[in-house]
Design a protein around this motif. Structure first.
Motif, PDB file in Angstrom:
ATOM      1  N   ARG A  72      -2.304  -0.769  -9.088  1.00  0.00           N
ATOM      2  CA  ARG A  72      -3.639  -0.183  -9.031  1.00  0.00           C
ATOM      3  C   ARG A  72      -3.552   1.270  -8.568  1.00  0.00           C
ATOM      4  NH1 ARG A  72      -7.536  -4.829  -6.270  1.00  0.00           N
ATOM      5  NH2 ARG A  72      -6.973  -6.543  -7.689  1.00  0.00           N
ATOM      6  N   PRO A  73      -3.429   2.209  -9.528  1.00  0.00           N
ATOM      7  CA  PRO A  73      -3.443   3.628  -9.153  1.00  0.00           C
ATOM      8  C   PRO A  73      -4.858   4.080  -8.852  1.00  0.00           C
ATOM      9  CG  PRO A  73      -3.279   3.408 -11.531  1.00  0.00           C
ATOM     10  CD  PRO A  73      -3.244   2.015 -10.976  1.00  0.00           C
ATOM     11  N   ASN A  74      -4.973   5.238  -8.220  1.00  0.00           N
ATOM     12  CA  ASN A  74      -6.280   5.811  -7.856  1.00  0.00           C
ATOM     13  C   ASN A  74      -7.118   4.801  -7.080  1.00  0.00           C
ATOM     14  OD1 ASN A  74      -5.897   8.347  -9.360  1.00  0.00           O
ATOM     15  ND2 ASN A  74      -6.005   7.019 -11.163  1.00  0.00           N
ATOM     16  N   VAL A 119       0.855  -1.187   0.000  1.00  0.00           N
ATOM     17  CA  VAL A 119       0.000   0.000   0.000  1.00  0.00           C
ATOM     18  C   VAL A 119       0.891   1.237   0.000  1.00  0.00           C
ATOM     19  CG1 VAL A 119      -1.899   1.194   1.138  1.00  0.00           C
ATOM     20  CG2 VAL A 119      -1.694  -1.292   1.337  1.00  0.00           C
ATOM     21  N   GLY A 120       0.895   1.959  -1.107  1.00  0.00           N
ATOM     22  CA  GLY A 120       1.698   3.166  -1.240  1.00  0.00           C
ATOM     23  C   GLY A 120       2.800   2.995  -2.258  1.00  0.00           C
ATOM     24  N   ALA A 121       2.825   3.866  -3.278  1.00  0.00           N
ATOM     25  CA  ALA A 121       3.791   3.748  -4.375  1.00  0.00           C
ATOM     26  C   ALA A 121       4.822   4.864  -4.335  1.00  0.00           C
ATOM     27  CB  ALA A 121       3.083   3.722  -5.725  1.00  0.00           C
ATOM     28  N   GLY A 122       5.334   5.163  -3.130  1.00  0.00           N
ATOM     29  CA  GLY A 122       6.492   6.022  -3.007  1.00  0.00           C
ATOM     30  C   GLY A 122       7.753   5.190  -3.185  1.00  0.00           C
ATOM     31  N   PRO A 123       8.922   5.736  -2.892  1.00  0.00           N
ATOM     32  CA  PRO A 123      10.171   4.979  -3.077  1.00  0.00           C
ATOM     33  C   PRO A 123      10.182   3.651  -2.335  1.00  0.00           C
ATOM     34  CG  PRO A 123      10.660   7.294  -2.717  1.00  0.00           C
ATOM     35  CD  PRO A 123       9.189   7.138  -2.484  1.00  0.00           C
ATOM     36  N   ALA A 124       9.707   3.624  -1.089  1.00  0.00           N
ATOM     37  CA  ALA A 124       9.723   2.382  -0.325  1.00  0.00           C
ATOM     38  C   ALA A 124       8.766   1.361  -0.935  1.00  0.00           C
ATOM     39  CB  ALA A 124       9.360   2.641   1.138  1.00  0.00           C
ATOM     40  N   GLY A 125       7.546   1.779  -1.241  1.00  0.00           N
ATOM     41  CA  GLY A 125       6.561   0.857  -1.790  1.00  0.00           C
ATOM     42  C   GLY A 125       6.978   0.283  -3.128  1.00  0.00           C
ATOM     43  N   VAL A 126       7.521   1.131  -3.997  1.00  0.00           N
ATOM     44  CA  VAL A 126       7.946   0.651  -5.315  1.00  0.00           C
ATOM     45  C   VAL A 126       9.123  -0.305  -5.180  1.00  0.00           C
ATOM     46  CG1 VAL A 126       8.952   1.334  -7.521  1.00  0.00           C
ATOM     47  CG2 VAL A 126       7.044   2.637  -6.562  1.00  0.00           C
ATOM     48  N   ARG A 155       6.060  11.455  -1.835  1.00  0.00           N
ATOM     49  CA  ARG A 155       6.569  12.794  -1.526  1.00  0.00           C
ATOM     50  C   ARG A 155       7.533  13.313  -2.584  1.00  0.00           C
ATOM     51  NH1 ARG A 155       4.010  15.787   2.572  1.00  0.00           N
ATOM     52  NH2 ARG A 155       3.277  14.325   4.157  1.00  0.00           N
ATOM     53  N   LEU A 156       7.992  12.428  -3.472  1.00  0.00           N
ATOM     54  CA  LEU A 156       8.854  12.902  -4.553  1.00  0.00           C
ATOM     55  C   LEU A 156       8.094  13.810  -5.512  1.00  0.00           C
ATOM     56  CD1 LEU A 156      10.743   9.628  -5.550  1.00  0.00           C
ATOM     57  CD2 LEU A 156      11.501  11.405  -3.974  1.00  0.00           C
ATOM     58  N   ILE A 157       6.792  13.700  -5.556  1.00  0.00           N
ATOM     59  CA  ILE A 157       6.011  14.504  -6.502  1.00  0.00           C
ATOM     60  C   ILE A 157       6.111  15.985  -6.150  1.00  0.00           C
ATOM     61  CG2 ILE A 157       3.717  14.930  -7.451  1.00  0.00           C
ATOM     62  CD1 ILE A 157       3.169  11.904  -6.989  1.00  0.00           C
ATOM     63  N   LYS A 178      -3.188   5.478  -3.792  1.00  0.00           N
ATOM     64  CA  LYS A 178      -4.426   6.260  -3.754  1.00  0.00           C
ATOM     65  C   LYS A 178      -4.441   7.394  -4.767  1.00  0.00           C
ATOM     66  CE  LYS A 178      -2.998   9.325   0.035  1.00  0.00           C
ATOM     67  NZ  LYS A 178      -3.319   9.781   1.414  1.00  0.00           N
ATOM     68  N   SER A 179      -3.245   7.901  -5.154  1.00  0.00           N
ATOM     69  CA  SER A 179      -3.199   8.928  -6.193  1.00  0.00           C
ATOM     70  C   SER A 179      -3.031   8.251  -7.543  1.00  0.00           C
ATOM     71  CB  SER A 179      -2.039   9.891  -5.942  1.00  0.00           C
ATOM     72  OG  SER A 179      -0.805   9.289  -6.280  1.00  0.00           O
ATOM     73  N   GLY A 180      -2.900   9.036  -8.559  1.00  0.00           N
ATOM     74  CA  GLY A 180      -2.724   8.464  -9.889  1.00  0.00           C
ATOM     75  C   GLY A 180      -1.273   8.355 -10.302  1.00  0.00           C
ATOM     76  N   GLN A 181      -0.333   8.673  -9.408  1.00  0.00           N
ATOM     77  CA  GLN A 181       1.068   8.734  -9.788  1.00  0.00           C
ATOM     78  C   GLN A 181       1.955   7.943  -8.838  1.00  0.00           C
ATOM     79  OE1 GLN A 181       2.537  12.749 -11.216  1.00  0.00           O
ATOM     80  NE2 GLN A 181       0.746  13.434 -10.090  1.00  0.00           N
ATOM     81  N   VAL A 182       3.060   7.483  -9.385  1.00  0.00           N
ATOM     82  CA  VAL A 182       4.123   6.881  -8.590  1.00  0.00           C
ATOM     83  C   VAL A 182       5.009   7.998  -8.031  1.00  0.00           C
ATOM     84  CG1 VAL A 182       6.268   5.556  -8.805  1.00  0.00           C
ATOM     85  CG2 VAL A 182       4.154   4.690  -9.830  1.00  0.00           C
TER      86      VAL A 182
END
Length: 756
Positions: free
Chosen positions: A530-532, A462-469, A494-496, A487-491
């Motif tokens: 699964r984004p969004n 759950v979560g596609a930040g650096p750790a999740g990816v 906080r890098l975004i 939950k957002s549409g982007q990987v």
């Protein structure tokens, strides 16, 4: 008062590091593109003295602190670390600094005569490891130079005064960099001759160990620089009052011991650039001795003398510890920042037909943020340099050369310029690592290809930040059935927002790389992205997963203070992705002077021309951030008129203003000083003045208040999943476990993925 002497070229370079990002062409040089493929210049051979290198790529000397046994013998960690880079295709590898002044420079030895530096000067007990290291590198067609240093001098650890009652040393009486109250005593001529003899012996030992060359560490204000630059060497009497003498004598002694065919490389700065960096601030107590540094012309003449003594190869940069963001350019510095510096030296050699003792042209290596294949190739094709040095890019991706050669530029894992793993980690007491590559300096523990899982599992991340990816991609590659929810549409997490300021272009490169990793894992390993998709504990339990990992990041800290309801308040992370929230605000107060706060302040001032005040309740701005990175930001924030208020706490808000209680005591440290670092928290300076409290209430004008007060772990989802027992194994990693840095998030994610 005498006029401060500056060099017009150096001034232009230094000034150009402020608003370089206004030129989109310069920004584009920092992209991972492959427009110049095939890279014929990069992958052409070059001969140095009588040694031929297979290509023009050099691994920079990255300090191998604590990558050795306490005797100084290189350990398996260090050996495998270098062999990994040799496998990656680089032509020349250089070690981190190896001192030859034990027993003379008191700052390089630990209690009980132990060392955190690799040594080659100790005894035969260390030789076998160097031979093994050279053999391992040679197995992959790379050459290896050992970097020798006469010592650290004034930039060494002053704790030797406390630990062993011995003063640190220097060329003259100079203040210590870390504790200016500690004087560094001048070395005697006898001791300097001993160091020269030691360097000759170390070079002879290196030659006998099948090492391919020696590399002298003569830049950045280390002891060799201190003795060969009149900024630090102000001796009036004796042989070494000639500021060229020590360096030239050392090269001659090395050449005497190793013969004519053994390459000697020298690292030098064309200028300390202190006068050009600080201007009138050079009159401050801790800098005023350093005004009369080598000019560019003096440095070039010295380089000529070094060639006559036996040097075959140079790499050239700018700066020293006192403006550390120059020799250690952080992410905010422009790509290819020192190419004009290399060009200046190269043109001098060509114009004056300067040849080495081997009768060859003297190559000049370009340094400074050249980890972008098209930029590196163009620098060589355009004659700006003869070779290209890569340091942090090879820590991020050892396969950089092989991938560039094959045209797989988009697969190169890019450095993000944070310097948290490669530099700050060993400053704080660890060993060099890499924020984005968890295998760096762990090659002795982690295999190059993660092993296939014996019992594949169904894993939800759950979560596609650096750790999740990192966890999802690694686990999928091992054969687990992984679903990655975002939950957002982007990987990127906080890098975004972190990649919005133009100076954070390397964060954008990294985020694009993460996106590609997800796409590749989805195509090749069955990863389901699964984004969004918001997911709760109940739906995770219904999913029937064997393992659930939460990497949902942090929640912004808020300030529930009086008047908050009537003030225009926005979180920095929200403002960065929604700049329209700035509106017509002219005066902006940023609350919190960590990385996010200062980078947001820089963005507000330089890209949106707002009047900015940064408020920080602790004594230090950007505490626990790499000295080079914080130095760049603080220096340029001050230059742009951004007010930095430390020891200042917010007490409330009102319409058009922020109420603060400010400590105005003269003992409050100047937050804009960048020529001294913040000491690690476990190191006490007994000579530092005690902080006194004299508070005064003030109201700061604010049309907009930006909160950058840090974050807190967003643990609610993990604890709810744990309560409901959604899976037999549940983990919480990254910022949702501990708010830290990319380095910590990626490292923990990789380790966990290997254990599943």
């Amino acid at each position: 008062m005498a006029t401060l002497q500056t060099d017009a070229r150096v001034q232009q370079w230094v000034d150009g590091y402020a608003r370089w990002f206004d030129d989109d062409r310069t920004l584009e040089k920092g992209r991972m593109t492959r427009n110049l493929y095939p890279y014929t210049a990069m992958f052409s051979p070059i001969t140095v003295n009588h040694t031929t290198l297979k290509n023009r790529l050099v691994m920079a000397p990255m300090g191998n602190i604590s990558m050795c046994e306490e005797t100084g013998r290189p350990n398996d960690k260090m050996i495998q670390y270098f062999i990994e880079r040799a496998k990656g295709g680089v032509g020349l590898i250089t070690s981190g600094l190896v001192p030859v002044s034990f027993g003379i420079d008191n700052s390089i030895i630990e209690l009980d005569k132990l060392s955190y530096f690799p040594r080659i000067d100790r005894s035969r007990t260390v030789f076998a490891a160097w031979r093994d290291l050279a053999a391992g590198i040679h197995a992959y067609g790379a050459k290896f130079f050992i970097q020798l240093t006469p010592g650290l001098g004034r930039v060494g650890n002053p704790q030797c005064l406390v630990n062993s009652l011995k003063f640190p040393v220097s060329a003259s009486m100079n203040p210590n960099f870390y504790m200016a109250q500690v004087p560094c005593l001048p070395l005697s001529g006898h001791k300097l001759k001993r160091i020269i003899k030691n360097a000759g012996q170390a070079a002879a030992d290196a030659h006998a160990a099948n090492i391919d060359g020696v590399y002298l560490h003569g830049h950045e204000g280390y002891l060799l620089e201190q003795l060969t630059n009149p900024a630090f060497n102000r001796r009036k009497l004796g042989h070494f009052a000639d500021w060229q003498a020590f360096g030239v004598d050392m090269v001659r002694e090395i050449r005497r011991r190793v013969g004519d065919r053994f390459p000697i490389m020298y690292r030098i700065d064309l200028s300390l650039a202190l006068n050009e960096t600080y201007g009138g601030r050079m009159d401050s107590r801790d800098l005023r001795k350093f005004k009369n540094g080598r000019t560019v012309e003096m440095t070039l003449r010295y380089m000529r003398s070094l060639v006559e003594a036996g040097v075959d190869l140079f790499d050239v940069d700018l700066g020293c510890y006192d403006n550390w963001w120059l020799p250690h350019p952080p992410g905010a510095m422009p790509p290819g920042c020192f190419l004009d510096v290399a060009k200046t030296a190269r043109e001098y050699f060509q114009k004056n037909n300067i040849r080495s003792n081997a009768g060859r042209e003297v190559p000049v290596v370009g340094v400074g943020k050249l980890g972008y294949p098209d930029l590196a190739e163009s620098a060589l094709r355009d004659g700006l340099c003869d070779m290209v040095m890569l340091g942090r890019p090879l820590l991020a991706d050892p396969q950089w050369p092989n991938k560039a050669y094959a045209g797989r530029v988009e697969d190169i894992l890019p450095c993000i310029g944070c310097q948290e793993g490669c530099l700050n980690e060993f400053v704080e007491g660890g060993h060099p690592q890499c924020a984005v590559n968890p295998r760096t300096a762990f090659e002795d523990q982690y295999p190059a290809v993660p092993p296939k899982a014996v019992c594949p599992k169904r894993v939800a991340v759950v979560g596609a930040g650096p750790a999740g990816v990192m966890l999802a991609v690694t686990a999928a590659g091992r054969g687990h059935a992984v679903t990655l929810y975002e939950k957002s549409g982007q990987v990127g997490g906080r890098l975004i927002p972190g990649g919005v300021p133009k100076i954070k272009y390397e964060i954008q490169n990294y985020r694009r790389w993460l996106e590609r990793q997800v796409e590749t894992a989805a195509r090749d390993c069955g990863l389901e992205f699964r984004p969004n998709a918001s997911v709760d504990a109940e739906s995770l339990r219904e999913g029937g997963y064997d393992v659930v990992v939460f990497a949902v990041g942090s929640a912004d800290s808020r300030l529930p203070l009086p008047g908050a309801e009537q003030a225009p308040i926005v979180q920095a992370t929200e403002l960065l992705v929604k700049p329209e929230l700035l509106g017509d605000a002219k005066n902006v107060v940023v609350v919190g002077a960590g990385v996010v706060g200062c980078e947001t302040a820089h963005w507000l001032r330089y890209e949106h021309n707002r009047e900015v005040t940064v408020v920080e309740m602790t004594p230090f701005i950007m505490n626990k951030v790499c000295t080079a990175n914080r130095g760049y930001l603080i220096h340029h924030l001050r230059a742009a008129g951004v007010k930095l208020l430390n020891c200042t706490r917010v007490t409330g808000f009102e319409k058009g203003g922020v109420k603060v209680m400010r400590n105005v005591s003269p003992t409050v440290p100047d937050p804009t000083i960048t020529w001294h670092p913040i000491l690690p928290e476990n190191v006490e300076n007994p000579l530092a003045p005690k902080l006194k409290v004299e508070e005064r209430e003030e109201t700061l004008p604010a049309d907009l208040v930006v909160i950058a007060a840090g974050g807190r772990p967003d643990e609610a989802a993990f604890f709810e999943a744990q309560r409901l027992h959604v899976a037999d194994r549940i983990y919480n990693i990254g910022d949702s476990f501990h708010v830290g840095k990319v380095h910590e998030a990626v490292r923990s994610a990789y380790a966990l993925a290997l254990s599943l």
